[in-house]
Design a protein around this motif. Sequence first.
Motif, short mmCIF file in Angstrom:
data_model
loop_
_atom_site.label_atom_id
_atom_site.label_comp_id
_atom_site.label_asym_id
_atom_site.label_seq_id
_atom_site.Cartn_x
_atom_site.Cartn_y
_atom_site.Cartn_z
N PRO A 77 -25.37 25.59 -2.61
CA PRO A 77 -25.94 24.29 -2.97
C PRO A 77 -26.08 24.14 -4.48
CG PRO A 77 -27.63 25.76 -2.10
CD PRO A 77 -26.32 26.44 -1.87
N VAL A 78 -25.89 22.92 -4.95
CA VAL A 78 -25.97 22.63 -6.37
C VAL A 78 -27.40 22.24 -6.72
CG1 VAL A 78 -25.11 21.17 -8.23
CG2 VAL A 78 -23.57 21.90 -6.41
N ALA A 79 -28.09 23.10 -7.45
CA ALA A 79 -29.46 22.80 -7.84
C ALA A 79 -29.48 21.72 -8.92
CB ALA A 79 -30.14 24.07 -8.36
N LEU A 80 -30.43 20.81 -8.81
CA LEU A 80 -30.53 19.72 -9.77
C LEU A 80 -31.03 20.23 -11.11
CD1 LEU A 80 -30.47 16.67 -10.39
CD2 LEU A 80 -32.84 16.57 -9.58
N ASP A 81 -30.34 19.85 -12.18
CA ASP A 81 -30.77 20.17 -13.54
C ASP A 81 -31.48 18.93 -14.08
OD1 ASP A 81 -31.01 20.55 -16.28
OD2 ASP A 81 -29.16 21.71 -16.43
N PRO A 82 -32.81 18.94 -14.16
CA PRO A 82 -33.54 17.73 -14.58
C PRO A 82 -33.12 17.22 -15.96
CG PRO A 82 -35.03 19.36 -13.66
CD PRO A 82 -33.71 20.04 -13.83
N SER A 83 -32.78 18.14 -16.88
CA SER A 83 -32.42 17.69 -18.22
C SER A 83 -31.13 16.88 -18.20
CB SER A 83 -32.29 18.89 -19.17
OG SER A 83 -31.18 19.71 -18.81
N VAL A 84 -30.19 17.29 -17.38
CA VAL A 84 -28.94 16.54 -17.27
C VAL A 84 -29.18 15.21 -16.56
CG1 VAL A 84 -26.59 16.57 -16.36
CG2 VAL A 84 -27.56 18.65 -17.32
N PHE A 85 -30.01 15.25 -15.55
CA PHE A 85 -30.33 14.01 -14.84
C PHE A 85 -30.92 12.98 -15.82
CE2 PHE A 85 -33.16 11.29 -12.36
CZ PHE A 85 -32.31 10.88 -11.34
N ASP A 86 -31.80 13.44 -16.68
CA ASP A 86 -32.39 12.54 -17.67
C ASP A 86 -31.33 11.98 -18.62
OD1 ASP A 86 -34.85 12.92 -16.56
OD2 ASP A 86 -35.58 14.31 -18.09
N GLN A 87 -30.35 12.83 -18.98
CA GLN A 87 -29.27 12.36 -19.86
C GLN A 87 -28.45 11.26 -19.18
OE1 GLN A 87 -26.59 14.81 -21.97
NE2 GLN A 87 -28.10 16.39 -22.45
N VAL A 88 -28.19 11.44 -17.89
CA VAL A 88 -27.42 10.44 -17.15
C VAL A 88 -28.13 9.09 -17.22
CG1 VAL A 88 -26.62 9.73 -14.86
CG2 VAL A 88 -26.32 12.10 -15.61
N VAL A 89 -29.44 9.10 -17.02
CA VAL A 89 -30.21 7.86 -17.02
C VAL A 89 -30.32 7.27 -18.42
CG1 VAL A 89 -32.45 6.82 -16.51
CG2 VAL A 89 -31.49 8.54 -14.96
N LEU A 90 -30.74 8.10 -19.36
CA LEU A 90 -31.02 7.59 -20.71
C LEU A 90 -29.77 7.14 -21.45
CD1 LEU A 90 -33.72 10.21 -21.80
CD2 LEU A 90 -34.10 7.81 -21.20
N HIS A 91 -28.63 7.79 -21.17
CA HIS A 91 -27.41 7.46 -21.89
C HIS A 91 -26.41 6.67 -21.04
CE1 HIS A 91 -28.60 9.87 -25.34
NE2 HIS A 91 -28.97 10.82 -24.50
N ASN A 92 -26.88 6.19 -19.90
CA ASN A 92 -26.02 5.34 -19.05
C ASN A 92 -24.70 6.02 -18.71
OD1 ASN A 92 -27.53 2.62 -18.93
ND2 ASN A 92 -27.55 3.13 -21.11
N LYS A 93 -24.77 7.31 -18.40
CA LYS A 93 -23.56 8.02 -18.00
C LYS A 93 -23.17 7.63 -16.58
CE LYS A 93 -24.50 12.15 -20.84
NZ LYS A 93 -23.21 12.49 -21.45
N ALA A 94 -21.90 7.81 -16.26
CA ALA A 94 -21.40 7.52 -14.92
C ALA A 94 -20.92 8.80 -14.26
CB ALA A 94 -20.27 6.51 -14.98
N VAL A 95 -21.33 9.03 -13.01
CA VAL A 95 -20.87 10.17 -12.23
C VAL A 95 -20.38 9.64 -10.89
CG1 VAL A 95 -21.48 12.39 -11.20
CG2 VAL A 95 -22.60 11.66 -13.32
N VAL A 96 -19.10 9.89 -10.58
CA VAL A 96 -18.50 9.40 -9.34
C VAL A 96 -17.78 10.56 -8.66
CG1 VAL A 96 -18.26 7.03 -10.14
CG2 VAL A 96 -16.42 8.65 -10.56
N GLY A 97 -17.48 10.37 -7.37
CA GLY A 97 -16.80 11.43 -6.62
C GLY A 97 -15.52 10.93 -5.97
#
Length: 349
Positions: free
Chosen positions: A274-294
């Motif tokens: 399982p992929v553990a959530l990295d909160p710091s990266v999650f915050d970067q996605v939100v704050l910098h409007n990053k896009a993650v798709v599959g």
Amino acid sequence: MGDTGRRTIKAAQVVPGEPGRAGVVERTFDERPDEVVAEGLLAGVCGTDAEIVHDGFGEPPPGQEAVVPFHESLGRVISAPAGSGFEAGDLIAGVVRRPDPEPCPACAVDAWDFCRNGRYTERGIKGLDGYGAQRWGVPPKFAIRLDPALGDLGVLAEPASVVAKAWTLARSAWERAHVPARSVLVTGAGPIGLLAALLGVQRGFAVHVVDRAADGPKPDLVRALGAAYYPSLDRVTAEVDVAVECTGVAPLIWESVRRASVTVLAGLAGEDDPVALDPSVFDQVVLHNKAVVGTVNAGLADYRDGAEALAGADRRWLAGLITRRVPLDRFTEALDRAADDVKVVVDLS
């Protein structure tokens, strides 16, 4: 028997989760007048096929305990319905997914790769026999004509479709965010990663590929594209705009998201990792409007884009991706990875 109607053919057959029952069987093939009928030439092998056999992933067709495996196909047309656009001798690949019978809003517009209710079926994976047979049929809508000059290299059409979709998803995200995309990070140099690098080079990107292999065919294939190869991610110092993550390994996922404005996830972590959530990266996605798709499967437009990319690629380079050929009567050997494997194929002839 003749070339049309009913005939006996050889096919691979597996019972999900029971590797000891895998083998080659004789089956009756009934030609349907509304289908494109193809001679099976090659079947590509990927991790999903091994998971079906060894781990019990997937579903056989209703009422069956066994399934014909393999969803990556290459065939030559024997016969086709009048007006279908296909002719005897055409080189084709068959689409993997079929829409649900409902249909859901996505399947209703032929976007079955975005099926919303999970009732789709997939050749060789979920509810339908696959392409691991000496002869198979497919409705014309689900057949993709390939450049005849590709020959056996056309077996790469299905993985190329997944990569083509990845690039389409990435482009829509970076254009929406006004990102001047120029460079791409690809993590993993298996077939998906290498084809992602190929399409990146074809699109004029500076391509950086990371894989743990220190030698063997992978570094050479990357460098032959004119791309940069790294045995570890910490050696990549270049700035990247887009990442295509093909491993499913948690640290590589999070570092890809951290570095890129747009990240396409094309690898599966699996239930055992399982992929553990990295909160710091999650915050970067939100704050910098990053896009993650599959992406893991493709629609018709993606198959056509992937086929076009293969047609425009160097044949010698594509041939380097196919590192092992296994005859149909020993197809189970293709499910066990060797150290230098990139793409393994099963010869159905």
